[in-house]
Structure formats: structure tokens, C-alpha cells
Design a protein around this motif. Structure first.
Motif, PDB file in Angstrom:
ATOM      1  N   GLN A  29     -32.758 -13.284  22.904  1.00 21.11           N
ATOM      2  CA  GLN A  29     -33.045 -14.065  24.108  1.00 21.11           C
ATOM      3  C   GLN A  29     -34.176 -15.070  23.919  1.00 21.11           C
ATOM      4  OE1 GLN A  29     -33.002 -11.820  27.974  1.00 21.11           O
ATOM      5  NE2 GLN A  29     -32.745 -10.056  26.650  1.00 21.11           N
ATOM      6  N   PHE A  30     -35.225 -14.656  23.247  1.00 22.53           N
ATOM      7  CA  PHE A  30     -36.433 -15.475  23.227  1.00 22.53           C
ATOM      8  C   PHE A  30     -36.702 -16.175  21.898  1.00 22.53           C
ATOM      9  CE2 PHE A  30     -37.244 -12.270  26.556  1.00 22.53           C
ATOM     10  CZ  PHE A  30     -37.432 -13.135  27.621  1.00 22.53           C
ATOM     11  N   VAL A  31     -35.895 -15.879  20.875  1.00 22.57           N
ATOM     12  CA  VAL A  31     -36.064 -16.556  19.577  1.00 22.57           C
ATOM     13  C   VAL A  31     -34.792 -17.311  19.207  1.00 22.57           C
ATOM     14  CG1 VAL A  31     -36.571 -16.280  17.119  1.00 22.57           C
ATOM     15  CG2 VAL A  31     -37.741 -14.819  18.790  1.00 22.57           C
TER      16      VAL A  31
ATOM     17  N   VAL B  87     -31.702 -34.049  29.676  1.00 24.52           N
ATOM     18  CA  VAL B  87     -30.636 -33.051  29.530  1.00 24.52           C
ATOM     19  C   VAL B  87     -31.037 -32.014  28.481  1.00 24.52           C
ATOM     20  CG1 VAL B  87     -28.221 -32.668  28.883  1.00 24.52           C
ATOM     21  CG2 VAL B  87     -28.850 -34.672  30.247  1.00 24.52           C
ATOM     22  N   ALA B  88     -31.610 -32.484  27.384  1.00 26.45           N
ATOM     23  CA  ALA B  88     -32.069 -31.576  26.333  1.00 26.45           C
ATOM     24  C   ALA B  88     -33.125 -30.621  26.870  1.00 26.45           C
ATOM     25  CB  ALA B  88     -32.636 -32.375  25.157  1.00 26.45           C
ATOM     26  N   LEU B  89     -34.077 -31.149  27.631  1.00 28.96           N
ATOM     27  CA  LEU B  89     -35.123 -30.299  28.209  1.00 28.96           C
ATOM     28  C   LEU B  89     -34.537 -29.302  29.198  1.00 28.96           C
ATOM     29  CD1 LEU B  89     -38.169 -32.679  28.851  1.00 28.96           C
ATOM     30  CD2 LEU B  89     -37.937 -30.901  27.115  1.00 28.96           C
ATOM     31  N   GLY B  90     -33.532 -29.731  29.961  1.00 31.55           N
ATOM     32  CA  GLY B  90     -32.882 -28.818  30.894  1.00 31.55           C
ATOM     33  C   GLY B  90     -32.204 -27.668  30.173  1.00 31.55           C
ATOM     34  N   MET B  91     -31.527 -27.964  29.074  1.00 28.41           N
ATOM     35  CA  MET B  91     -30.858 -26.932  28.294  1.00 28.41           C
ATOM     36  C   MET B  91     -31.880 -25.971  27.674  1.00 28.41           C
ATOM     37  SD  MET B  91     -27.955 -29.361  26.510  1.00 28.41           S
ATOM     38  CE  MET B  91     -27.258 -28.075  25.458  1.00 28.41           C
ATOM     39  N   ILE B  92     -32.972 -26.523  27.161  1.00 28.23           N
ATOM     40  CA  ILE B  92     -34.022 -25.689  26.569  1.00 28.23           C
ATOM     41  C   ILE B  92     -34.664 -24.805  27.634  1.00 28.23           C
ATOM     42  CG2 ILE B  92     -36.328 -25.766  25.522  1.00 28.23           C
ATOM     43  CD1 ILE B  92     -35.359 -28.296  24.000  1.00 28.23           C
ATOM     44  N   LEU B  93     -34.935 -25.382  28.807  1.00 26.64           N
ATOM     45  CA  LEU B  93     -35.545 -24.624  29.889  1.00 26.64           C
ATOM     46  C   LEU B  93     -34.667 -23.452  30.310  1.00 26.64           C
ATOM     47  CD1 LEU B  93     -37.851 -24.423  32.019  1.00 26.64           C
ATOM     48  CD2 LEU B  93     -36.431 -25.851  33.512  1.00 26.64           C
ATOM     49  N   VAL B  94     -33.373 -23.696  30.496  1.00 28.50           N
ATOM     50  CA  VAL B  94     -32.452 -22.624  30.897  1.00 28.50           C
ATOM     51  C   VAL B  94     -32.389 -21.545  29.824  1.00 28.50           C
ATOM     52  CG1 VAL B  94     -30.023 -22.072  31.286  1.00 28.50           C
ATOM     53  CG2 VAL B  94     -31.051 -24.024  32.455  1.00 28.50           C
ATOM     54  N   ALA B  95     -32.357 -21.959  28.558  1.00 25.03           N
ATOM     55  CA  ALA B  95     -32.290 -20.994  27.454  1.00 25.03           C
ATOM     56  C   ALA B  95     -33.515 -20.092  27.428  1.00 25.03           C
ATOM     57  CB  ALA B  95     -32.156 -21.732  26.123  1.00 25.03           C
ATOM     58  N   CYS B  96     -34.642 -20.603  27.898  1.00 28.86           N
ATOM     59  CA  CYS B  96     -35.887 -19.834  27.884  1.00 28.86           C
ATOM     60  C   CYS B  96     -36.054 -18.960  29.118  1.00 28.86           C
ATOM     61  CB  CYS B  96     -37.086 -20.780  27.765  1.00 28.86           C
ATOM     62  SG  CYS B  96     -37.123 -21.743  26.226  1.00 28.86           S
TER      63      CYS B  96
END
Length: 315
Positions: A63-65, A84-93
Motif C-alpha cells: 500500500q505505502f511503497v 492528473v499525475a498528482l491526483g493519481m499519486i494522492l489517491v495511491a497514497c
């Protein structure tokens, strides 16, 4: 590098309208969701997690790595815009939500493991989510410029997440400890109502920004579809590599694949001024993630049913 996504205008330059009153409502809703998770969490769940350190460690790493790292690579492969990239990264985190517990139950998975992982994941997210967003967002070639223009403080985000997750979580666990029967009843009410409220907030937001939504949704459709599939595939593959039994594999798939996009949406409006690509990713992920999760759970349930011997059959 290849561009799969349509470039309809500049999604980095738009913002989604969300007034102060709506933001307060969203905070209450997200807090209620976390409170509902905590009402179904016992201190014993953390004790159970300590008895299965290897499995929990695998889930935490996934989940976190691994998920943020693979998300970063996916944003590069799709050549998406910075927001969009930041949104995807934010959701993944983001941490998992209790939708993962529901889906694990529907699929016939290891619910005890799912609940333990959700509890541990939400506690760790208080500290790991701000660090992950700052680290991976700061590495992204286009997301970095957007992040720098906002001057995001990882400490500020940590305090916000601690407030939104930590306080409801502590209150919920305390209530579950002191008044377990009341907590059980409250969980059956607060959980569904809070998710319906989140859906209502998202739908009202879409309605109020319909022109923006219809113009730019194509920018994130492919990204969210592939990202969600990647997240669930990661949970499944890592469970298979670790040789977890079938029920635990189902739990791991949903714990890694289902993210609390509502929390991500709250952070988008709190710290990123409703930045277009980020808001669209978080909002659409919150809808699509549940649809995809229900489909996977139904497929697993149907497969289990077909594998069961017919009534009266000799085993």
C-alpha cells in the motif's frame, strides 16, 4: 512514453468550485466514514495484526511503497498532465476504507485480516501519506512544478490527516471498547449513511461543475481505469507471490486496490484549491473503484459458488 489520454484544453489551469460550507460538510462526512471504520475496529484487531506480522508487513509495503511507486511509473507511461499525475499519486497514497472489508466479505475472503489491515493502514497513513505525496509528487517532472506553485507543507497535511483520521478513529475505538453493543448498532447506521453522504457530495459537486466535468472527464477516464486495475492487480499478485491462501488473497486484493478517495478529495480542496486534474481523478476514482470492486467480488463469489458441490452430491 506515449500519450493515451486526450488533451482537451489545459486541465492544470482549471479549478473545481467548492465553497467553504461544502468543504465543512465534506470534512464531517470523511470524519464519519473513519468513525464508522473505528466502530468496527477492536483493540484485538491490532493484537491480531501482531500475530500475523509477515502478512501485515506485506500489505503495508504494497500500500505505502509499491503502489505509489507503480503509480508514479504509470503517470510517466501515460504522459498525463501535472495535476492528473498528482491526483493519481494522492489517491495511491490514501489509506483503505471499510468498503474493502465489505467487498472482502462479499467475495468470501478473510474478513479478520481485512479489518486488521484497514485499522493498521489508517493509523500508518497519518504519517506515511504526507511523506509519500511530497516525495513522489516532488519527483514527478510535471507534477513537481504544480506542487511547487502550491507550496504544500507535508507537516500541514500531516496535521490535517491526523485531525480527520486520528480523532474519529480514537473516538470510535473508545466507544467500541466501552459500549460494544451501541457501537455495533451505530456502525450499521453510520457506515452506509456516511458513504451515501459522500456520494451525494460528489454528485452535487459534479452537477455544480457540469461543464468542466463533461469537458475534461475524458482526460482521466483511461488513467483511473488503468490505475484502479493496477492497484487491485498489485494486491492479488503480491498475495500470490507470498503464497497466501485464497481468502487472504482476496482480502489483500481489496486492501491494496480500494483507496479512500474521499479523503483524497478533501485534501484536494483543502490544500490544492480544487485543482482540476486532481479533483477529477479523486472524484471519479471514488465512483469507479466501488464499481470495479463490486464486479471483482461478484466474480469471486460466483466462482466459489460454482466450485461448491451441488446439494445432495457426494463430496
Amino acid at each position: 512514453m506515449f500519450g493515451l489520454l486526450p488533451m482537451e484544453g489545459d486541465v492544470d489551469s482549471i479549478t473545481i468550485a467548492f465553497d467553504a460550507g461544502s468543504l465543512t460538510v465534506l470534512k464531517v462526512v470523511i470524519g464519519s466514514i473513519l468513525f464508522g471504520i473505528a466502530l468496527d475496529t477492536r483493540v484485538q484487531d491490532f493484537t491480531a495484526a501482531l500475530k500475523r506480522p509477515g502478512v501485515i508487513a506485506i500489505g503495508v509495503a504494497a500500500q505505502f511503497v509499491f503502489l505509489p511507486a507503480l503509480t508514479f511509473l504509470l503517470t510517466l507511461a501515460l504522459d498525463v498532465r501535472g495535476s492528473v499525475a498528482l491526483g493519481m499519486i494522492l489517491v495511491a497514497c490514501c489509506p483503505p476504507g471499510n468498503v474493502s472489508n465489505i467487498l472482502t466479505h462479499r467475495a468470501g475472503g478473510d474478513v479478520a485480516l481485512s479489518v486488521s489491515m484497514t485499522a493498521v493502514g489508517n493509523v500508518l497513513a497519518i504519517f506515511l501519506m504526507p511523506l509519500n505525496v511530497a516525495f513522489w509528487g516532488g519527483l514527478h517532472p510535471t507534477g513537481k512544478r504544480v506542487l511547487e506553485s502550491i507550496e504544500l507543507s507535508a507537516l500541514d497535511m500531516l496535521l490535517e490527516i491526523a485531525f480527520v483520521i486520528g480523532i474519529p478513529f480514537v473516538l470510535g475505538i473508545t466507544l467500541a471498547k466501552v459500549w460494544p453493543r451501541a457501537a455495533k448498532v451505530a456502525h450499521t447506521i453510520i457506515g452506509p449513511v456516511s458513504f451515501l453522504a459522500l456520494a451525494a457530495v460528489i454528485l452535487i459537486g459534479v452537477r455544480n461543475n457540469w461543464d468542466i466535468f463533461t469537458t475534461f472527464i475524458g482526460v482521466v477516464l483511461v488513467a483511473v481505469f488503468l490505475h484502479d486495475a493496477l492497484a487491485m492487480a498489485l494486491g492479488y499478485v503480491i498475495a500470490r507471490v507470498a503464497r497466501l491462501p485464497g481468502p487472504s488473497t482476496k482480502a489483500m486484493t481489496f486492501e491494496v486496490g480500494i483507496r479512500n478517495a474521499g479523503l483524497g478529495l478533501l485534501l484536494v480542496f483543502t490544500y490544492f484549491d480544487g485543482l482540476g486534474g486532481m479533483a477529477l481523478v479523486a472524484a471519479w476514482w471514488g465512483i469507479w473503484d466501488i464499481i470495479a470492486g463490486l464486479a471483482v467480488a461478484a466474480a469471486w463469489k460466483a466462482r466459489s459458488a460454482s466450485a461448491d458441490p451441488a446439494p445432495g452430491a457426494i463430496a
